[in-house]
Design an enzyme around this catalytic site. Structure first.
Site, PDB file in Angstrom:
ATOM      1  N   GLY A   1      -8.419   4.954   7.166  1.00 31.55           N
ATOM      2  CA  GLY A   1      -7.863   6.282   7.314  1.00 31.55           C
ATOM      3  C   GLY A   1      -6.502   6.286   7.171  1.00 31.55           C
ATOM      4  N   PHE A   2      -5.534   5.693   7.850  1.00 33.24           N
ATOM      5  CA  PHE A   2      -4.236   5.726   8.113  1.00 33.24           C
ATOM      6  C   PHE A   2      -3.445   4.508   8.082  1.00 33.24           C
ATOM      7  CE2 PHE A   2      -6.363   9.106  10.088  1.00 33.24           C
ATOM      8  CZ  PHE A   2      -5.821  10.148   9.632  1.00 33.24           C
TER       9      PHE A   2
ATOM     10  N   SER B   1       0.955  -0.929   0.082  1.00 30.41           N
ATOM     11  CA  SER B   1      -0.074   0.030   0.050  1.00 30.41           C
ATOM     12  C   SER B   1       0.871   1.216  -0.118  1.00 30.41           C
ATOM     13  CB  SER B   1      -1.011  -0.048   1.292  1.00 30.41           C
ATOM     14  OG  SER B   1      -1.599   1.299   1.595  1.00 30.41           O
TER      15      SER B   1
ATOM     16  N   GLY C   1       1.287  -1.676   4.307  1.00 29.81           N
ATOM     17  CA  GLY C   1       1.645  -0.485   4.122  1.00 29.81           C
ATOM     18  C   GLY C   1       2.948  -0.435   4.632  1.00 29.81           C
TER      19      GLY C   1
ATOM     20  N   GLY D   1      -0.050   2.238   9.257  1.00 27.42           N
ATOM     21  CA  GLY D   1       0.872   2.209  10.242  1.00 27.42           C
ATOM     22  C   GLY D   1       0.152   1.917  11.699  1.00 27.42           C
TER      23      GLY D   1
ATOM     24  N   HIS E   1      -8.638   0.635  -3.650  1.00 23.74           N
ATOM     25  CA  HIS E   1      -9.595   0.475  -2.398  1.00 23.74           C
ATOM     26  C   HIS E   1     -10.290   1.986  -2.303  1.00 23.74           C
ATOM     27  CE1 HIS E   1      -9.798  -0.345   2.089  1.00 23.74           C
ATOM     28  NE2 HIS E   1     -10.968  -0.507   1.621  1.00 23.74           N
TER      29      HIS E   1
ATOM     30  N   ASP F   1      -4.877   3.499  -1.924  1.00 23.15           N
ATOM     31  CA  ASP F   1      -5.906   4.036  -0.798  1.00 23.15           C
ATOM     32  C   ASP F   1      -6.406   5.205  -1.225  1.00 23.15           C
ATOM     33  OD1 ASP F   1      -6.091   1.617   1.109  1.00 23.15           O
ATOM     34  OD2 ASP F   1      -3.933   2.161   1.303  1.00 23.15           O
TER      35      ASP F   1
ATOM     36  N   HIS G   1      -1.592  -1.605  -4.174  1.00 19.39           N
ATOM     37  CA  HIS G   1      -2.606  -1.274  -3.349  1.00 19.39           C
ATOM     38  C   HIS G   1      -2.836   0.302  -3.213  1.00 19.39           C
ATOM     39  CE1 HIS G   1      -6.407  -2.030  -0.635  1.00 19.39           C
ATOM     40  NE2 HIS G   1      -5.730  -0.993   0.091  1.00 19.39           N
TER      41      HIS G   1
ATOM     42  N   GLY H   1      -2.419  -3.358   9.020  1.00 18.48           N
ATOM     43  CA  GLY H   1      -1.559  -3.847  10.097  1.00 18.48           C
ATOM     44  C   GLY H   1      -0.842  -5.200   9.615  1.00 18.48           C
TER      45      GLY H   1
ATOM     46  N   ASP I   1      -6.362  -5.981   4.882  1.00 20.57           N
ATOM     47  CA  ASP I   1      -5.887  -4.854   4.792  1.00 20.57           C
ATOM     48  C   ASP I   1      -5.899  -4.358   6.155  1.00 20.57           C
ATOM     49  OD1 ASP I   1      -5.352  -2.325   3.803  1.00 20.57           O
ATOM     50  OD2 ASP I   1      -7.068  -1.831   2.905  1.00 20.57           O
TER      51      ASP I   1
HETATM   52  C1  DX5 Z   1      -6.236   2.215   5.550  1.00 21.08           C
HETATM   53  C2  DX5 Z   1      -5.804   1.537   4.276  1.00 21.08           C
HETATM   54  C3  DX5 Z   1      -4.759   0.363   4.430  1.00 21.08           C
HETATM   55  C4  DX5 Z   1      -3.460   0.692   4.936  1.00 21.08           C
HETATM   56  C5  DX5 Z   1      -2.591  -0.150   5.063  1.00 21.08           C
HETATM   57  O1  DX5 Z   1      -7.237   3.078   5.633  1.00 21.08           O
HETATM   58  O2  DX5 Z   1      -6.733   0.967   3.672  1.00 21.08           O
HETATM   59  O3  DX5 Z   1      -4.505  -0.080   3.190  1.00 21.08           O
HETATM   60  O4  DX5 Z   1      -2.789   1.834   3.978  1.00 21.08           O
HETATM   61  O5  DX5 Z   1      -1.466   0.233   5.707  1.00 21.08           O
HETATM   62  P1  DX5 Z   1      -0.718  -0.659   6.827  1.00 21.08           P
HETATM   63  O6  DX5 Z   1      -0.475  -1.823   6.463  1.00 21.08           O
HETATM   64  O7  DX5 Z   1       0.434   0.342   7.282  1.00 21.08           O
HETATM   65  O8  DX5 Z   1      -1.868  -0.891   8.015  1.00 21.08           O
HETATM   66 ZN    ZN Z   2      -6.650  -0.089   1.738  1.00 16.32          ZN
END
Ligand code: DX5
Ligand code: ZN
Length: 227
Positions: free
Chosen positions: A146-147, A9, A201, A149, A67, A36, A34, A181, A179
């Site tokens: 949202g984010f 991601s 990500g 990490g 996504h 986002d 991916h 963590g 999707d």
């Molecule tokens: C969250 C996103 C995820 C995220 C994954 O809103 O949909 O795709 O970027 O990032 P990590 O793997 O760091 O949780």
């Molecule tokens: Zn995503």
């Protein structure tokens, strides 16, 4: 059961140099990228839109796994198709059967794939279950949208287990995309429950060697499959 696929991601990389993020995915042998898309309404962040997807498209032939964490996917789906998205996943929380069907027809008319995504606390609605054979991907979010990490929410595991069984029983062949963590330490938990597409990500881009991190996740997932 579908093969393991790794989907970095790029949201986790420096957004000022997304070309580099795509390059890392390509070098690391990722299966899909991916993307986002967040609109500040569906989830509390604003990321990028079709213009960015279009700008990245010439860099690779890898599948662009888009996504859409947006409130009104119907209004934007064609723009993402025009920009070069290959898979468009939309959230069950903002759709119903008829609205999904309309969107599905739009995407399939262009020969592209449709996915349905659900937030950690959302159960797969009946209308989505009835359409499992139509979709290429079921995105099971393991963090709140949202984010990047965030830590994987392990309370999603019983739901994932059930989804894995339903998809297996019906033999519809949908990918189950995890999707949120994903890290080498929790790959086992999601793969043994049927997850086969691993979005990562921070699990890729926050590592010292992000190119290598892609194969670390793959090797881990493949070893769980062999057991
Ligand atoms: C969250 C996103 C995820 C995220 C994954 O809103 O949909 O795709 O970027 O990032 P990590 O793997 O760091 O949780
Ligand atoms: Zn995503």
């Amino acid at each position: 059961m579908n093969g393991i696929r790794i989907a970095p991601s790029i949201l986790a990389w420096n957004l000022g140099e997304l070309e580099k993020a795509v390059e890392i995915s390509v070098k690391g042998g990722a299966d899909q990228v991916h993307l986002d898309v967040i609109d500040g309404h569906f989830a509390p962040n604003i990321t990028f839109g079709p213009g960015t997807v279009r700008a990245l498209r010439p860099l690779t032939d890898l599948k662009f796994d888009t996504h859409l964490m947006i409130e009104n996917p119907q209004a934007y789906v064609e723009k993402f198709l025009d920009a070069g998205s290959d898979l468009i996943s939309v959230h069950a929380e903002v759709l119903d059967g008829p609205r999904f069907d309309e969107l599905y027809r739009t995407v399939r008319a262009r020969g592209k794939e449709v996915g349905i995504a659900i937030k950690p606390q959302t159960q797969l609605p009946g209308w989505a279950l009835e359409r499992l054979d139509k979709i290429s991907t079921l995105v099971v979010m393991t963090v709140n949208p949202g984010f990047s990490g965030q830590k994987m929410d392990m309370s999603v595991m019983p739901k994932l287990q059930k989804i894995g069984e339903v998809v297996e029983d019906r033999g519809g062949g949908a990918d189950i995309e995890i999707d949120g963590g994903v890290e080498p330490e929790n790959v086992r938990e999601v793969v043994k429950r049927g997850g086969n597409v691993l979005v990562a990500g921070a699990g890729v881009y926050a590592k010292k060697d992000p190119v290598r991190a892609i194969s670390v996740l793959r090797e881990k997932a493949e070893s769980v499959r062999r057991q």
